[in-house]
Design an enzyme around this catalytic site. Sequence first.
Site, PDB file in Angstrom:
ATOM      1  CG  ASP A   1      -1.898   1.415   1.418  1.00  0.00           C
ATOM      2  OD1 ASP A   1      -1.898   2.405   0.481  1.00  0.00           O
ATOM      3  OD2 ASP A   1      -3.056   0.613   1.927  1.00  0.00           O
ATOM      4  CG  HIS A   2       3.003   3.741  -2.910  1.00  0.00           C
ATOM      5  ND1 HIS A   2       3.897   4.593  -2.122  1.00  0.00           N
ATOM      6  CD2 HIS A   2       4.089   3.998  -4.481  1.00  0.00           C
ATOM      7  CE1 HIS A   2       5.369   5.177  -3.375  1.00  0.00           C
ATOM      8  NE2 HIS A   2       5.321   4.742  -4.264  1.00  0.00           N
ATOM      9  NE  ARG A   3      -4.282   3.851   1.922  1.00  0.00           N
ATOM     10  CZ  ARG A   3      -5.182   2.980   2.318  1.00  0.00           C
ATOM     11  NH1 ARG A   3      -6.142   3.941   2.483  1.00  0.00           N
ATOM     12  NH2 ARG A   3      -5.030   2.226   2.921  1.00  0.00           N
TER      13      ARG A   3
END
Lengths: 500, 516
Positions: free
Chosen positions: B487-489
């Site tokens: 999850d690149h967040r």
Amino acid sequence: MVVGDIATGTDVLVIGAGPGGYVAAIRAGQLDLDVTLVEKEAYGGSCLNHGCIPSKAMITAADVAHEAGNAEEMGVHADPAVDLAKMVEWKDGVVDQLTSGVEKLNKGNGVNLIEGRAEFADENSVRVAHGGEGQGSETVEFEHAIIATGSRPIEIPGFSFDDEPVLSSRDALALDSLPDSMVVVGAGYIGMELSTVFAKLGTDVTVVEMLDDVLPGYEDDVKRIVRKRAESLGIDFRFGRTASGWEEADDGIRVATEAMEEEAAAEADGGSEARSASDESSGDEPRGATETFDADKVLVAVGRQPVTDTLNLEAAGIEPNDDGFIETDDRARTEKEHIFAVGDVAGEPMLAHKGSKEGEVAAEVIAGEPAALDYQAIPAAVFTDPEVGTVGLTEAEAEEAGFSPVVGQFPFRASGRALTTGDSEGFVRVVADEDSGFVLGAQIVGPEASELVAEIGLAIEMGATLEDVASTVHTHPTLAEGVMEACENALGHAIHTLNR
Amino acid sequence: MVREFKLPDVGEGVSEGEIVQWLVDEGDAVEEDQPVAEVETDKAIVEVPSPVDGTVRDINAEEGEVVAVGSVIITFNVEGEAEEPAEASGDANEPDEPAADPAGDAGSETAVDADEAVETPEGRVFAAPSARRLARELGVDIAAVEGSGPSGRVTEGDVRAAAEGGDDVAEPEPAATGTAAGGADDSAAAEADAGAESASAGTTGAAGGTAASVGSADRDRTLAAPATRKLAEEEGVDLNAVPATEERDGQPFVTPEAVREYAGAQQEAQRADTEALARREEPAEREVREPYRGVRKSIGDQMEKSKYTAPHITHHDTVDVTELVETRERLKGEAEDRGIRLTYMPLVMKAVTAALKEFPVVNASLDEENEEVVKKQYYNIGVATATDAGLMVPVVDDVDRKGLLQIASEMNEKVQKARDRSISIDEMQGGTFTITNIGGIGGEYATPIINYPEVAILALGTIEQRPVVEDGEVVARHTLPLSLSADHRIVDGADAARFTNRVKEYLKQPELLLLE
């Protein structure tokens, strides 16, 4: 667009900051839409500034004065003096608090506020003329518009609100001294509420009504209780008469009235054949007979009309119907998909709470939410003495709709709480479908009827049955027990009344 | 006395279930807690127990039917009480009330049998505002929903059930029968139209093919006498497509005979196509529609939520696992002696857990509401498992605190339970990181979808010998392709790469795990 003018753009333009418009604006703001609210006069619209709130404030103050002066039975002796100017000042304080609250709520929800009068330039823009000389105007382009311009009191021929002795309901709530006598034209809910206020404050009130009873549209037993109490307050009713004009008299004014022709009266009454037997003033006098009444003021309260004539609706491609209302669908949409109308402009009933609900729905629909106006009933309240609260169907309406109605009634004289307030006139009537038990409606006349009716409103919306309401434990001693008892009565097992 | 049994809320957020199988028949005697039905909800099959001792009176849902939580699925006659249903609904409310109470009797006269269909005048629907809103959300016409609530009130469950099984929506009352029939005709007509359309499409395609077989010339320019052009037009033939028999001034020249021959061949081909089409199966069977619900829909919903909530990045790498293969070979026999089948998965779980400890951001979730990154100090590893019903993710808790054999044993047991559908919902919840093994089926790299709200998932490719360059020489080594989606967040590419590198180190030198 005016040359050199720069248009402002907005997702949602709301015209009118009354209970329909400001609610729509706030909800749209909550839903992250860019909202612009245009108001020409004061936040809160008629409801907060000239209608519901000021009238209820005055009703409460008048009640206090009246009750204090009429409590000898309870051993309270008082002779209250009424300072109308002070009373109006207090009322204005209440109104100011609410209107500034509305403004803050709008700002707090990111609503852009513009003061001015909006009229459509085309289907996607309005021109807003700012008040005052040299204030100029501006253009606002919108993706969606919500029309919430409300209504205004209807004038009748011979009575201009510009003339000082002629009062609209709005003027009546802003008087700085108490008139000794007043003629009230119209015995609808506004006429009855204000008549009650002034009668309680000590004004001699004569009500002139072209129909043959008070509160058109309500059932006879409801009307009777309200009329009797009004009469006991000293209000003089002249039914079957219209007001035709007024003139200056030696000490005040003289209001001229004419007896209605019987056919015309019947027509005005919606063709109703049922006439009140107790009405002594409407029957026997010659048709067209004139009668005059001396008074200090005349209050014209014959109804309200939608404000759709100042909007240049034609430019938006919208045509109001013959009554001036804008027709909408169950999403509050007008014939133009992106333009909505809510509140009084969108048709009867002209009630603030209906407008607010429509405002919420319009904003939600614009935001893509699955909202719709699918309520089953809109409650209504009349703040007379005693109050009237109704919701849903009457017995006759239920029958007409194809139900097998069963009715349960509870008189307030059997309510312990009502007796302790010294106000036990009236009843709670609940209408339900006998086959299924579903609650369909209620007519309540009596103390706090406006509050009590909410319970039945909820029952109707929830699809509750008589059993559901009757089996809900109610606080004792409260007036709300009357609702429970009425449901039990409909089920045939009321405790505090004899079952029918 | 009749006891109604409503489908209970069997798990967190479960709003409906599919009746997979009834375990009893009407008339059967049942004991309290005896399973009466298997209901598939969310990702598991649960057994619904009888609440009473008694006999089965009515079974109200068919196998395969999706029912909403709260709807009555079965009724029982309770032993020792009257067989017939209680007449007054009020009795149920006040069981202690003496029957002789006159008020009670009066009440029962107006009481309504809940099962009785209530005809509502004016088509009015009795339903709470929340149910109405739900109907609008789900696109259900609430007027067409049969209510299961008191006196036929439409509940949210009824609306959900109607949305789920379009066929289950109550048919409109008699007046609408004609409409319903009309609807059927319409759909039949629509199908016929669709058939015709596809038939014509088929013809065109096939004709093109046949024309090619007789030699469509498809030139830009063709010479021909005016009479020949006219003939081509009459025969509906494109002159440029007719094979040229002669040349004039270096340009192809078409004769009337060639046009006739070409046109004849084309017509023949068309006839053959039409006949072939006529012999084909009915177009209605060209596709099979299956309901998208139950486990398949749960998986779909979860995947959709993950994909559209968490911006995925996928980091790919390959690790030389020759030593791991040897280690596992050595340990396998030992494990078998203890009755445990040792696959590579427990070793990978150990390696991953060791790496997670060093990179807490990968063993985390994002609390969107409170805007906090929740770094978990426990290591519950999910193992994505392909089952006949679809993807399920059994979770092995506290992998960091367990030995290899215990992990292997627990994982094997849960994976088996997932496959035979006996796993419970809580055995698939609480995971902090998921591993999916696509290699078992074959393949190298993939883009696994994160098991949201976890923040990363590791996909394993096939372990097989691949050419590796060592000291300038190409040698065959066992390698394992790795694909880590994150999850690149909250997990950056660098984090993903570093974490994967650490996993690689453990897998390349499995003895490092001894230090853990």
